[in-house]
Scaffold this motif. Sequence first.
Motif, short mmCIF file in Angstrom:
data_model
loop_
_atom_site.label_atom_id
_atom_site.label_comp_id
_atom_site.label_asym_id
_atom_site.label_seq_id
_atom_site.Cartn_x
_atom_site.Cartn_y
_atom_site.Cartn_z
N ASP A 1 -7.43 -3.51 -11.11
CA ASP A 1 -7.25 -3.70 -9.68
C ASP A 1 -8.44 -4.41 -9.07
N GLY B 1 -8.38 -3.15 -2.92
CA GLY B 1 -7.27 -2.37 -2.37
C GLY B 1 -6.07 -2.30 -3.29
N SER B 2 -4.98 -2.94 -2.88
CA SER B 2 -3.73 -2.82 -3.62
C SER B 2 -3.39 -4.07 -4.44
N ARG C 1 -5.63 0.67 -8.06
CA ARG C 1 -6.07 1.58 -9.12
C ARG C 1 -4.91 2.45 -9.59
N GLU C 2 -4.15 3.00 -8.66
CA GLU C 2 -3.02 3.87 -9.03
C GLU C 2 -1.95 3.09 -9.79
N PRO D 1 0.81 -1.22 0.00
CA PRO D 1 0.00 0.00 0.00
C PRO D 1 0.84 1.27 0.00
N THR E 1 -2.48 2.47 -4.39
CA THR E 1 -3.60 1.55 -4.50
C THR E 1 -3.47 0.74 -5.79
#
Length: 401
Positions: free
Chosen positions: A369, A372-373, A354-355, A348, A352
């Motif tokens: 994703d 979460g991560s 997503r990032e 993390p 994330t």
Amino acid sequence: MSTTDTAIASAEAHSAHNYHPLPVVVASADGAWMTDVEGRRYLDMLAGYSALNFGHRNRRLIDAAKAQLERVTLTSRAFHHDRFAEFCTQLAELCGMEMVLPMNTGAEAVETAVKTARKWGYRVKGVPDGMAKIIVATDNFHGRTTTIVSFSTDHEARDDFGPYTPGFEIVPYGDLTALSEAMTENTVAVLMEPIQGEAGVLVPPPGYLAGVREMTRERNVLFVADEIQSGLGRTGRTFACEHEGVVPDMYVLGKALGGGVVPVSAVVSSAAVLGVYRPGEHGSTFGGNPLACAVALEVVAMLRTGEFQQRAAELGDHLHHELGLLTGGDAVRAVRGRGLWAGVDISPALGTGREISEKLMDRGVLVKDTHGSTIRIAPPLVISKEDLDWGLEQLRGVLAD
């Protein structure tokens, strides 16, 4: 505004926000590659959640669809058509089963499996009317209908859609003791994913599926394997259950069965199970339509050679070896999966899921994703080793950045 920005703005304004897509607008695709409206190419490392196991616009599948489009596309099940019997026969043989009940989407197939298990419980097992129970696992993902989300433990999928459908018991995934304790004389089925995809590509402990099979057989309970994502070559075998030498009572299939061309799903089982149906008790206007059967027949023919399963196994070994080299440091906490399918837990501290997915998109690689991560990696089975290595190099670059 750019063409991409305009398309995304229009979608945001005029479609329900039930998805949160990455900011890329695909205009064309071929094999393992997609091209956006700006002309930029991306390596597809998601394959439509396994719907595109054979790649984008696979020539054999496109040719099969085109040929059928020139003949007949829909009759409904009010009439026979000349592709239906062949499709049911060939798919049943691929599964080592006897009968097929075709539907369209994966969720429809799961709903069909639930109805089938309940009807079998009442007609064959002798469970009192209205008392049938089906056991499912925590962190499952079987679809998004009202009944299916009733036994989901994912709050995003479940919340605000009640009242919920009763008749389900939820036990921890991978826990045979909990499964045994949950079984009663009214249990008609155990519905499980051999590998949980949406949960982050979770592989159960060794021996778990074999234990489920033994327990259900001893207690006259149906073992229903949801192989919608895990089946049809993804894990290096035709079905993920094969890794433990397990044959369930019922396969639930979808996604790759339609070759990324049309939605095709099916429940495949024995005559003793699917034989409980009588005309009018279940159906679908589009289920088993000629176009779907033509495409799915080609999918079955492609799988019958074993080449795609072997390719997924060999490239999968390479994928997991390379991903395994990323663990043990500060960037990747864990890697799970089987075949050309992996869940990668990113620290993390790096961002994330997503990032991380957006940073990979900027480097020309598309993944998605979950929880979460975690990012999921599931390229088409036709991907070349060179392209796979290039995609992994972009992941290493993102983690290094």
